[in-house]
Design an enzyme around this catalytic site. Structure first.
Site, mmCIF file in Angstrom:
data_model
loop_
_atom_site.group_PDB
_atom_site.id
_atom_site.type_symbol
_atom_site.label_atom_id
_atom_site.label_comp_id
_atom_site.label_asym_id
_atom_site.label_seq_id
_atom_site.Cartn_x
_atom_site.Cartn_y
_atom_site.Cartn_z
ATOM 1 N N GLY A 171 50.714 4.923 31.893
ATOM 2 C CA GLY A 171 51.490 4.584 32.384
ATOM 3 C C GLY A 171 51.981 4.489 30.808
ATOM 4 O O GLY A 171 52.407 5.402 30.556
ATOM 5 N N GLY A 172 51.354 3.422 29.805
ATOM 6 C CA GLY A 172 51.821 2.871 28.613
ATOM 7 C C GLY A 172 52.096 4.284 27.601
ATOM 8 O O GLY A 172 52.768 4.309 27.067
ATOM 9 N N GLY B 55 47.464 -0.941 32.612
ATOM 10 C CA GLY B 55 48.141 -1.820 31.632
ATOM 11 C C GLY B 55 47.303 -3.017 30.675
ATOM 12 O O GLY B 55 48.070 -4.136 30.139
ATOM 13 N N SER C 292 44.703 2.357 31.277
ATOM 14 C CA SER C 292 44.791 2.678 30.361
ATOM 15 C C SER C 292 44.167 3.703 28.959
ATOM 16 O O SER C 292 43.478 3.337 27.848
ATOM 17 C CB SER C 292 43.526 1.471 29.614
ATOM 18 O OG SER C 292 43.826 -0.223 29.928
ATOM 19 N N GLU D 215 50.780 -1.355 41.713
ATOM 20 C CA GLU D 215 52.017 -2.375 41.234
ATOM 21 C C GLU D 215 52.141 -2.233 42.841
ATOM 22 O O GLU D 215 53.190 -2.831 43.082
ATOM 23 C CB GLU D 215 52.632 -1.855 40.265
ATOM 24 C CG GLU D 215 52.417 -2.316 39.070
ATOM 25 C CD GLU D 215 52.529 -1.614 37.855
ATOM 26 O OE1 GLU D 215 53.236 -1.242 37.819
ATOM 27 O OE2 GLU D 215 51.795 -1.421 36.731
ATOM 28 N N HIS E 295 50.343 3.304 44.351
ATOM 29 C CA HIS E 295 49.702 2.966 42.567
ATOM 30 C C HIS E 295 49.643 1.268 42.873
ATOM 31 O O HIS E 295 49.736 0.310 44.095
ATOM 32 C CB HIS E 295 51.166 2.702 42.001
ATOM 33 C CG HIS E 295 50.984 2.793 40.617
ATOM 34 N ND1 HIS E 295 50.769 1.407 40.269
ATOM 35 C CD2 HIS E 295 50.249 3.444 39.536
ATOM 36 C CE1 HIS E 295 50.527 0.800 39.204
ATOM 37 N NE2 HIS E 295 49.909 2.550 38.779
ATOM 38 N N GLU F 220 42.359 4.462 39.957
ATOM 39 C CA GLU F 220 42.514 3.197 38.606
ATOM 40 C C GLU F 220 42.133 2.145 39.136
ATOM 41 O O GLU F 220 42.490 0.994 40.314
ATOM 42 C CB GLU F 220 44.406 3.522 38.968
ATOM 43 C CG GLU F 220 44.913 4.621 38.473
ATOM 44 C CD GLU F 220 46.563 4.591 38.264
ATOM 45 O OE1 GLU F 220 46.996 5.249 36.936
ATOM 46 O OE2 GLU F 220 47.243 4.135 38.750
ATOM 47 N N ASN G 244 53.221 7.998 33.872
ATOM 48 C CA ASN G 244 54.119 7.446 35.119
ATOM 49 C C ASN G 244 55.174 5.769 34.292
ATOM 50 O O ASN G 244 54.435 5.496 33.394
ATOM 51 C CB ASN G 244 52.458 6.349 36.008
ATOM 52 C CG ASN G 244 53.867 5.327 36.551
ATOM 53 O OD1 ASN G 244 54.385 5.462 36.785
ATOM 54 N ND2 ASN G 244 52.523 4.793 37.270
ATOM 55 N N TRP G 245 56.012 6.499 34.119
ATOM 56 C CA TRP G 245 56.289 5.699 33.788
ATOM 57 C C TRP G 245 57.374 4.644 33.842
ATOM 58 O O TRP G 245 58.259 3.717 32.902
ATOM 59 C CB TRP G 245 58.784 6.645 33.130
ATOM 60 C CG TRP G 245 58.265 7.479 31.680
ATOM 61 C CD1 TRP G 245 57.052 8.586 31.258
ATOM 62 C CD2 TRP G 245 59.264 8.244 31.591
ATOM 63 N NE1 TRP G 245 57.487 9.167 31.341
ATOM 64 C CE2 TRP G 245 58.572 9.046 30.936
ATOM 65 C CE3 TRP G 245 60.583 8.747 31.957
ATOM 66 C CZ2 TRP G 245 59.780 10.465 30.434
ATOM 67 C CZ3 TRP G 245 61.651 9.465 31.353
ATOM 68 C CH2 TRP G 245 60.887 10.965 30.917
ATOM 69 N N LYS G 246 56.766 3.787 35.201
ATOM 70 C CA LYS G 246 57.305 2.430 35.619
ATOM 71 C C LYS G 246 58.843 2.226 35.394
ATOM 72 O O LYS G 246 59.608 3.426 35.713
ATOM 73 C CB LYS G 246 56.011 1.618 35.160
ATOM 74 C CG LYS G 246 54.782 2.237 35.348
ATOM 75 C CD LYS G 246 54.116 0.765 35.001
ATOM 76 C CE LYS G 246 52.438 1.980 34.766
ATOM 77 N NZ LYS G 246 51.549 0.377 35.065
HETATM 78 P P1 PGA Z 1 48.370 2.220 31.573
HETATM 79 O O1 PGA Z 1 48.845 2.384 33.675
HETATM 80 O O2 PGA Z 1 48.135 3.859 31.217
HETATM 81 O O3 PGA Z 1 49.385 1.382 31.110
HETATM 82 O O4 PGA Z 1 46.798 1.703 31.763
HETATM 83 C C1 PGA Z 1 48.754 3.433 34.403
HETATM 84 C C2 PGA Z 1 48.804 2.971 35.854
HETATM 85 O O5 PGA Z 1 49.776 2.465 36.213
HETATM 86 O O6 PGA Z 1 49.158 4.448 36.427
#
Ligand code: PGA
Length: 249
Positions: free
Chosen positions: A233-234, A172, A212, A96, A94, A166, A9-11
């Site tokens: 994500g990251g 994050g 994470s 967010e 998600h 999640e 997930n590149w956001k």
């Molecule tokens: P993260 O994000 O790996 O940076 O914690 C995961 C996500 O938001 O899907």
């Protein structure tokens, strides 16, 4: 029986140039045949990714879509538009989207309904916040999220639905659920599906963990028998890290 899936997930990261560089690197790695691997860029990079990954084993997912087919929804993207550029998988719910863009269980149910109608594959995200975990309400919160957005659909819908647990406190933050905490929740989720549908349906649903995940913890997290992959994500912004995770099963 069920797919192993890793989604990056590149956001809201990676412009054209970064996308080109990252995809070139990702394509240089062998992808294990037993792991379905997807990247989820911003809307503006979707076409670029679809074209660049056309003959590769990597696939492309969108990070979101609107529940409506068309109309006066400024700034929104429909399922039909995604399919028109060759994107048939979408991440929905998600944390967010839920917290920053006020997507409720009800809105998400509508989005899932549209995605199913359009025969799109769904990666449905959910998870508890820190105070909910600390007050031991995490199982109940997750149960309600699934019940309200997914359990009204017929059994056949689950052919198109993948889940991504999640815990919000792990996204994050560098804080990860322990392998035991992840497996415990994934097992709870599978039991819920079995109770609401049947065991065969539950056994076929891929349940990903997100929050994470890094090369250093992926292997331990993926050891859980009910953990079928990850939403990353990251670490998905770095080709070496992402591919280390893809190869962690
Ligand atoms: P993260 O994000 O790996 O940076 O914690 C995961 C996500 O938001 O899907």
């Amino acid at each position: 029986m069920r797919d192993k899936i890793i989604v990056g997930n590149w956001k809201m990261n990676n412009d054209n140039k970064n996308t080109e560089e990252l995809l070139t690197k990702l394509k240089s790695y062998p992808i294990p045949i037993n792991v379905r691997t997807l990247v989820a860029p911003s809307f503006t990079q979707l076409s670029q990714c679809v074209k660049k990954l056309e003959k590769s084993k990597l696939n492309v997912a969108a990070q979101n879509m609107n529940a409506e087919d068309s109309g006066a929804y400024t700034g929104e993207i429909s399922a039909g538009m995604l399919k028109g550029i060759g994107v048939t998988t979408v991440i929905l719910g998600h944390s967010e989207r839920r917290s920053l863009f006020h997507e409720t269980d009800f809105i998400l149910e509508k989005k899932v309904n549209t995605a199913l109608k359009e025969e799109m594959e769904i990666i449905f995200c959910f998870g508890e916040k820190l105070p909910e975990r600390n007050s031991n309400k995490h199982f109940e919160v997750v149960t309600q999220q699934l019940k309200k957005s997914l359990f009204s659909f017929p059994k056949t819908a689950w052919r198109k639905i993948n889940l991504a647990y999640e815990p919000v406190w792990a996204i994050g933050t560098g804080e990860t659920a322990s392998p035991g905490q992840a497996q415990e929740m994934h097992n709870h989720i599978r039991k819920l599906i079995a109770e609401n549908y049947d065991q065969e349906t539950a056994d076929c649903v891929s349940i990903l963990y997100g929050g994470s995940v890094k090369p250093s913890n992926a292997q331990d997290i993926f050891k859980g028998p009910d953990v079928d992959g990850g939403l990353i994500g990251g670490a998905s912004l770095n080709a070496d890290d992402f591919m280390a995770i893809v190869n962690a099963f």
